[in-house]
Design a protein around this motif. Structure first.
Motif, PDB file in Angstrom:
ATOM      1  N   THR A  48       0.819  -1.218   0.000  1.00 25.59           N
ATOM      2  CA  THR A  48       0.000   0.000   0.000  1.00 25.59           C
ATOM      3  C   THR A  48       0.851   1.266   0.000  1.00 25.59           C
ATOM      4  N   GLU A  49       2.118   1.163   0.409  1.00 27.40           N
ATOM      5  CA  GLU A  49       2.967   2.345   0.465  1.00 27.40           C
ATOM      6  C   GLU A  49       3.438   2.796  -0.915  1.00 27.40           C
ATOM      7  N   ALA A  50       3.330   1.915  -1.903  1.00 27.87           N
ATOM      8  CA  ALA A  50       3.815   2.269  -3.240  1.00 27.87           C
ATOM      9  C   ALA A  50       3.125   3.513  -3.774  1.00 27.87           C
ATOM     10  N   LEU A  51       1.820   3.621  -3.547  1.00 24.70           N
ATOM     11  CA  LEU A  51       1.023   4.713  -4.113  1.00 24.70           C
ATOM     12  C   LEU A  51       0.409   5.600  -3.034  1.00 24.70           C
ATOM     13  N   ALA A  52       0.923   5.519  -1.831  1.00 21.79           N
ATOM     14  CA  ALA A  52       0.340   6.301  -0.731  1.00 21.79           C
ATOM     15  C   ALA A  52       0.726   7.777  -0.838  1.00 21.79           C
ATOM     16  N   MET A  53      -0.239   8.648  -0.526  1.00 25.04           N
ATOM     17  CA  MET A  53      -0.007  10.090  -0.495  1.00 25.04           C
ATOM     18  C   MET A  53       0.546  10.489   0.873  1.00 25.04           C
ATOM     19  N   SER A  54       1.622  11.253   0.892  1.00 22.15           N
ATOM     20  CA  SER A  54       2.176  11.773   2.136  1.00 22.15           C
ATOM     21  C   SER A  54       1.509  13.105   2.479  1.00 22.15           C
TER      22      SER A  54
END
Length: 387
Positions: A48-54
């Motif tokens: 899920t971190e591949a496309l996660a927005m910061s």
């Protein structure tokens, strides 16, 4: 600009981070994972971190991109805010594959990283996104005794689906590609889904971890890539290489034979299996595969570069130059090759040609460290030429 997809061969270890042409029918892959052989990962492995927005990306969306949307369509505002050169000033850097948030923070990344970052913003904005694997002639690279083939992907962004369909405005797709336009002419594209994209990202991370000597991390990344897309042949190949490098030959063979059964003519898997058999002294078993590999790939990557390096060691710089030039016909953009051509020219007293190839090596470098290294060598060469 080189791209993000890696496969490897080193001692026959070949990894690949690109898309497969047609996904084979994959039988159950139970028995291919041996978690107990590996230590827990040293880093977080989460698809899920591949496309996660910061939070920083959210702030940029609410400020810069929101302002641009007052003047332009949302998908055009997004690409203008990311890639116009007046905003983020992104740099291409293939040192490692970053997820979307990391690429935004670093303002840099390889093609995979920049595709992920673009996709994360587009999804948050409700835009349509299309991922494409570009089928082009393979580009090779290597680090130590690992060889990589480099593939390429790009991304197209369209209007929100409701506007495209209900309002009848059409998609108006805009494609973001990080290769020069002239290199993309005539190339065939294959649309891939998001699960495959994320699996490719994780396979890249596996390859990079293995290259850095972090074999346990490499295992967990490769395992996660397969869990994300069990049809991704390249991830099985990576897993086989990880087992081999970790000293588990039986497990490596099992995975490589599984992958070869899915795609019997795959050069990467075949080369890795041949090397595995040879290191075990199983020459008779390796010979049929070696013969098939020789038919499919009569001139292995780096053949003439390696012969040229031998000639350099022997002091035959003219032969080295000739061999390097022959390799250049197959891979005209490989930075290391231009560097060695520069060295050969230098040893022959051909200073102008040496400077030209050093400059090309700098321009074609895929990492900031390489660019600085070749730029420094070029500066020293030019300084020496003035004396």
């Amino acid at each position: 600009m080189t791209t993000w997809l890696k496969r490897w061969t080193g001692l026959g270890l070949l990894l690949w981070l690109a898309g497969c042409a047609v996904a084979p029918a994959v039988p159950p892959n139970e028995g291919l994972f041996e978690d107990a052989l590996f230590a827990p990962p040293s880093e977080r492995i989460d698809a899920t971190e591949a496309l996660a927005m910061s939070p920083a990306m959210q702030a940029y969306l609410g400020q810069e991109i929101a302002v641009a949307m007052q003047r332009r369509e949302p998908h055009r505002a997004l690409l203008d805010a990311l890639y116009s050169g007046r905003q983020l000033k992104l740099r291409y850097d293939a040192t490692r594959t970053l997820n979307a948030a990391e690429a935004f923070e670093e303002r840099a990344g390889n093609c995979m990283s920049l595709v992920l970052m673009t996709a994360a913003f587009a999804r948050e904005m409700g835009l349509q996104v299309r991922y494409q694997s570009v089928h082009a002639a393979p580009v090779w690279s290597r680090q130590g005794n690992l060889q990589f083939t480099i593939g390429h992907i790009n991304i197209s962004v369209g209007k929100p689906l409701v506007r495209a369909l209900v309002a009848g405005e059409g998609n108006d797709w805009l494609t973001v590609d990080f290769l020069p336009r002239e290199q993309m002419r005539g190339q065939r594209h294959e649309v891939i889904d998001e699960a495959t994209l994320v699996a490719m990202y994780m396979n890249n991370r596996a390859a990079e971890a293995l290259s850095a000597g972090r074999r346990d991390d490499a295992y967990w990344w490769a395992r996660a890539a397969i869990a994300r897309d069990r049809q991704l042949l390249i991830a099985y190949n990576t897993l086989g290489v990880v087992y081999q490098r970790h000293g588990h030959a039986a497990q490596a063979e099992r995975v490589l034979r599984f992958a070869l059964a899915l795609e019997p003519a795959n050069l990467h898997v075949m080369g890795n299996l041949v090397q595995l058999l040879l290191t075990q002294g199983r020459t008779a078993e390796a010979q049929p595969l070696q013969a098939q590999l020789a038919r499919l790939q009569p001139e292995p990557p780096f053949k003439y570069l390696d012969l040229g390096l031998v000639a350099m060691q022997q002091g035959d710089f003219r032969a080295a130059r000739r061999l390097f030039e022959r390799e250049l016909q197959r891979d005209p953009d490989y930075a290391e090759l231009h560097f060695w051509l520069a060295v050969a020219h230098y040893r022959l007293g051909e200073m102008d040609q040496a400077a030209r190839h050093l400059d090309t090596a700098r321009a074609n470098s895929t990492t900031l460290a390489e660019r600085r290294l070749y730029a420094a060598k070029l500066a020293r060469l030019k300084a020496e030429s003035l004396h």
